[in-house]
Design an enzyme around this catalytic site. Structure first.
Site, PDB file in Angstrom:
ATOM      1  CD1 TRP A 134      -2.764   1.468   0.452  1.00 43.75           C
ATOM      2  CD2 TRP A 134      -2.128   1.842   2.561  1.00 43.75           C
ATOM      3  NE1 TRP A 134      -3.557   2.462   0.961  1.00 43.75           N
ATOM      4  CE2 TRP A 134      -3.183   2.710   2.252  1.00 43.75           C
ATOM      5  CE3 TRP A 134      -1.569   1.888   3.840  1.00 43.75           C
ATOM      6  CZ2 TRP A 134      -3.694   3.624   3.167  1.00 43.75           C
ATOM      7  CZ3 TRP A 134      -2.074   2.794   4.752  1.00 43.75           C
ATOM      8  CH2 TRP A 134      -3.122   3.652   4.417  1.00 43.75           C
ATOM      9  CG  ASP A 219      -1.692  -2.793   7.225  1.00 43.81           C
ATOM     10  OD1 ASP A 219      -2.851  -2.843   7.675  1.00 43.81           O
ATOM     11  OD2 ASP A 219      -1.304  -1.899   6.440  1.00 43.81           O
ATOM     12  CE  LYS A 255      -9.847  -0.044   3.590  1.00 44.40           C
ATOM     13  NZ  LYS A 255      -9.714   0.715   2.394  1.00 44.40           N
TER      14      LYS A 255
HETATM   15  C1  PLP Z   1      -3.088  -2.195   3.408  1.00 44.95           C
HETATM   16  C2  PLP Z   1      -3.782  -1.073   4.103  1.00 44.95           C
HETATM   17  N1  PLP Z   1      -3.385  -0.746   5.329  1.00 44.95           N
HETATM   18  C3  PLP Z   1      -3.962   0.235   6.014  1.00 44.95           C
HETATM   19  C4  PLP Z   1      -4.992   0.970   5.469  1.00 44.95           C
HETATM   20  C5  PLP Z   1      -5.535   2.046   6.335  1.00 44.95           C
HETATM   21  O1  PLP Z   1      -6.801   2.422   6.197  1.00 44.95           O
HETATM   22  P1  PLP Z   1      -7.554   3.293   7.267  1.00 44.95           P
HETATM   23  O2  PLP Z   1      -6.586   4.267   7.833  1.00 44.95           O
HETATM   24  O3  PLP Z   1      -8.630   3.943   6.493  1.00 44.95           O
HETATM   25  O4  PLP Z   1      -8.041   2.345   8.294  1.00 44.95           O
HETATM   26  C6  PLP Z   1      -5.439   0.682   4.167  1.00 44.95           C
HETATM   27  C7  PLP Z   1      -6.489   1.450   3.507  1.00 44.95           C
HETATM   28  O5  PLP Z   1      -6.731   1.439   2.351  1.00 44.95           O
HETATM   29  C8  PLP Z   1      -4.823  -0.385   3.482  1.00 44.95           C
HETATM   30  O6  PLP Z   1      -5.195  -0.743   2.261  1.00 44.95           O
END
Ligand code: PLP
Length: 413
Positions: A134, A219, A255
């Site tokens: 990401w 993660d 999500k």
């Molecule tokens: C791999 C991954 N890690 C972390 C996140 C963090 O998302 P959020 O801060 O919206 O919880 C995302 C969001 O797209 C993600 O795809």
């Protein structure tokens, strides 16, 4: 002239910018397959029925669910729920009080807290990212570790474009890393590729981590999304936490609960000292310090929703059905897109559309093909790997998207 006149324009975030372009697009056929957010069968945002029910519980008792500052690490029932969703209710690490937890701002804030913790308490240990990841991981790393610090990469997919994990090279990289390195691992539903390690492969990685005393930084942004089961998607995290590897976890509820804008998440550190509850408190205290100095207190509303669902067996049951609803719709869209690509005779091997897991698929479309999809067909994908969010597909638009892909692979190299 302004004292700030020297500030240059910032490069927009590639994925967020795609949303802006999509909003401006006047085509009646436009399809957004960029954004990582669930959409229902009509292409609309979905509030989970269990979340709606929890909202009703909360708004019916605003004395209990008040707007006061929460305790620094977050409400105890929230933290208990986070640990139980992550590890399961009867995990040994919870029973042995080895899990230090602190509420944070969704996954991103939790990554920040975890990386700041490591930077300040485990400095000098090499940090490794998967060779495709990401993109925001890089920025969060730079913010926590400083511009002068460098992460290294370990192999994830084959470098020749094959949409498969190059597991032998991955293991070699992990074995060749200095002992006690830190590895960022996607616990499930790898973003952007949609390609995960098998359980057997995780067991092999575990053996390397134990031998080399590496730290696993998980993660966990998509637990439940990959298979529809928290247990299945928690396999790696639960295994490592049980088997004596030091782990840091960035847990997001964006999500799986559909709480994107509530910014609710949790950073956990699972240490390996059995019967050292004081260490657990110390680790939690350090995470609290980071939060205090960065945003002081984490928001309560999303935390109330997670704890209300987590601590009510009926709501939890409903929630697990809701997660199934989302993951089954994604699987159905995978099958429909694949079937349609085959039916219309699209050249190439598209089996990865079926075998990828979670929200995303690397289609393998080249940057030029992604651009063509946008300009000619108003179908928006992420340039990196031609990443497609399966959530943007519906029964109504899947044939249009497949036809656009066929035309594109035939006419654009
Ligand atoms: C791999 C991954 N890690 C972390 C996140 C963090 O998302 P959020 O801060 O919206 O919880 C995302 C969001 O797209 C993600 O795809």
């Amino acid at each position: 002239m302004s004292a700030f006149a020297h500030v240059p324009a910032s490069k927009p975030d590639a994925i967020l910018h795609l949303n802006t372009l999509f909003a401006q697009d006047q085509s009646p056929n436009k399809v957004s397959l960029g954004v990582g957010a669930y959409r229902d069968e009509n292409g609309k945002p979905w509030i989970l029925p269990s979340v709606k029910a929890a909202e009703a519980v909360i708004s019916a008792d605003l004395t209990k669910y008040n707007k006061e500052y929460p305790p620094q690490p977050g409400y105890p029932l929230f933290l208990k729920s986070c640990q139980e969703f992550l590890l399961g209710e009867d995990h040994t690490a919870i029973a042995e009080k080895r899990v230090a937890s602190c509420q944070s701002l969704s996954g991103t804030g939790s990554l920040h807290v975890g990386m700041c913790f490591l930077m300040n308490n485990y400095a000098g240990h090499q940090f490794y990212m998967p060779s495709v990841t990401w993109p925001n991981h890089y920025g969060i790393f730079e913010k926590a570790y400083g511009k002068q610090s460098k992460y290294l990469e370990y192999t994830y997919l084959f470098k020749d474009g094959q949409l498969k994990i190059d597991f032998e090279s991955m293991k070699k990289d992990m074995n060749n890393a200095p002992n006690e390195s830190i590895f960022l691992l996607h616990a499930c539903a790898h973003n952007p590729s949609g390609i995960d390690l098998s359980k057997d492969q995780w067991m092999e990685v575990l053996a390397i981590f134990k031998a080399k005393k590496h730290v696993a930084f998980f993660d966990v942004a998509y637990q439940g999304f990959a298979t529809g089961s928290f247990e299945e998607d928690g396999f790696a995290t639960r295994l490592f936490a049980r088997e004596g590897v030091e782990i840091v976890v960035a847990q997001s509820f964006a999500k799986n609960f559909g709480l994107y804008g509530e910014r609710v998440g949790c950073c956990h550190i699972v240490h390996t000292d059995q019967n050292n509850a004081q260490l657990t408190l110390n680790l939690q205290g350090y995470m609290c310090l980071i939060v205090r100095q960065t945003w002081s207190m984490s928001p309560v509303h999303g935390a109330y929703i997670v704890q209300t669902i987590g601590q009510d067996p009926e709501l939890k049951k409903q929630f697990l059905v809701d997660v199934q609803t989302m993951s089954s719709r994604i699987k159905k869209m995978r099958q429909m897109l694949y079937d349609e690509l085959m039916r219309i005779g699209t050249k190439g091997d598209w089996t990865h559309i079926l075998t990828c897991i979670g929200m995303f698929t690397f289609t393998g479309l080249t940057p030029a093909q992604v651009e063509h999809m946008k300009v000619k067909h108003a179908v928006y994908l992420v340039t990196q790997g031609g990443r497609m969010s399966m959530c943007g597909l519906t029964e109504k638009n899947v044939a249009y998207v497949a036809a656009a892909m066929k035309e594109t692979v035939e006419n654009v190299k």
